[in-house]
Design a protein around this motif. Structure first.
Motif, PDB file in Angstrom:
ATOM      1  N   ARG A 186     -30.918  26.167  -8.611  1.00 47.82           N
ATOM      2  CA  ARG A 186     -30.162  26.120  -7.358  1.00 47.82           C
ATOM      3  C   ARG A 186     -30.309  24.760  -6.692  1.00 47.82           C
ATOM      4  O   ARG A 186     -31.400  24.355  -6.294  1.00 47.82           O
ATOM      5  CB  ARG A 186     -30.657  27.187  -6.394  1.00 47.82           C
ATOM      6  CG  ARG A 186     -30.077  28.542  -6.651  1.00 47.82           C
ATOM      7  CD  ARG A 186     -30.580  29.568  -5.674  1.00 47.82           C
ATOM      8  NE  ARG A 186     -30.484  29.166  -4.273  1.00 47.82           N
ATOM      9  CZ  ARG A 186     -31.053  29.844  -3.283  1.00 47.82           C
ATOM     10  NH1 ARG A 186     -31.737  30.945  -3.534  1.00 47.82           N
ATOM     11  NH2 ARG A 186     -30.931  29.414  -2.042  1.00 47.82           N
ATOM     12  N   GLY A 187     -29.213  24.055  -6.536  1.00 46.37           N
ATOM     13  CA  GLY A 187     -29.224  22.731  -5.933  1.00 46.37           C
ATOM     14  C   GLY A 187     -29.661  22.715  -4.484  1.00 46.37           C
ATOM     15  O   GLY A 187     -30.300  21.766  -4.022  1.00 46.37           O
ATOM     16  N   VAL A 228     -27.562  22.036 -12.374  1.00 43.64           N
ATOM     17  CA  VAL A 228     -27.720  22.561 -11.012  1.00 43.64           C
ATOM     18  C   VAL A 228     -26.410  23.169 -10.541  1.00 43.64           C
ATOM     19  O   VAL A 228     -25.327  22.731 -10.942  1.00 43.64           O
ATOM     20  CB  VAL A 228     -28.181  21.484 -10.004  1.00 43.64           C
ATOM     21  CG1 VAL A 228     -29.578  21.013 -10.307  1.00 43.64           C
ATOM     22  CG2 VAL A 228     -27.223  20.327  -9.946  1.00 43.64           C
ATOM     23  N   LEU A 239     -29.328  18.223 -13.838  1.00 46.38           N
ATOM     24  CA  LEU A 239     -30.401  17.992 -12.886  1.00 46.38           C
ATOM     25  C   LEU A 239     -30.901  16.560 -13.057  1.00 46.38           C
ATOM     26  O   LEU A 239     -31.181  16.126 -14.159  1.00 46.38           O
ATOM     27  CB  LEU A 239     -31.558  18.985 -13.119  1.00 46.38           C
ATOM     28  CG  LEU A 239     -32.787  18.795 -12.253  1.00 46.38           C
ATOM     29  CD1 LEU A 239     -32.449  19.020 -10.777  1.00 46.38           C
ATOM     30  CD2 LEU A 239     -33.883  19.748 -12.696  1.00 46.38           C
TER      31      LEU A 239
END
Length: 125
Positions: free
Chosen positions: A9-10, A64, A124
Motif C-alpha cells: 500500500r503506497g 505499490v 516500489l
C-alpha cells in the motif's frame, strides 16, 4: 516466465512511524503466504509450476498501489482471473495502532496472466 507479484500500500509509505524494516517485513510475509497456505493444508500440494519457481528463478515484482481500496480491488480482480492472491494484515503491535491491511502477494504464475491486472502498478522505489 513465472513470477510472484507483491503489492504494498503506497499510502502507508508516508506513515510517520513506518521504517524500511517494517516495509521489508510486510513484503516478506506476503511472499511466504502462498507457501504457508499450502503447508497448512497437508499434504503439500505444490504444482509442477510451483516447484519450478521454487527451484529456479523465484522472480518477484514488488509494486505499490494507492491505498487499501485499490489493494482490495486488486485482490478481487486476481481472484476473478483465478490467480491465487493472499492478503497481509499487520497485527498492529508496533507501527500501526490497530490491525492494518498492508500488502498482497500472488502465488507464482505466468507473467502473461498476472500482467493483465498488475502491469499498471508502479514499482516500489
Amino acid at each position: 516466465m513465472l513470477k510472484q507479484v507483491i503489492v504494498f500500500r503506497g499510502d502507508l509509505l508516508s506513515h510517520p512511524k513506518i521504517t524500511t524494516g517494517k516495509i521489508a517485513s510486510q513484503i516478506a510475509h506476503a511472499s511466504m503466504l502462498w507457501l504457508a497456505h499450502e503447508a497448512a493444508n497437508q499434504p503439500m500440494n505444490l504444482s509442477d509450476l510451483d516447484k519450478e519457481w521454487l527451484t529456479q528463478s523465484m522472480t518477484k515484482i514488488i509494486a505499490v498501489c494507492a491505498d487499501q481500496k485499490e489493494l482490495t480491488e486488486l485482490h478481487i480482480q486476481l481472484g476473478a482471473a483465478n490467480i491465487a492472491a493472499y492478503l497481509v494484515v499487520d497485527e498492529g503491535r508496533t507501527v500501526f495502532s490497530e490491525p492494518t491491511l498492508t500488502a498482497l502477494a500472488t502465488r507464482p504464475v505466468e507473467s502473461s496472466a498476472v500482467d493483465k491486472i498488475t502491469r499498471k502498478l508502479k514499482l516500489l522505489r
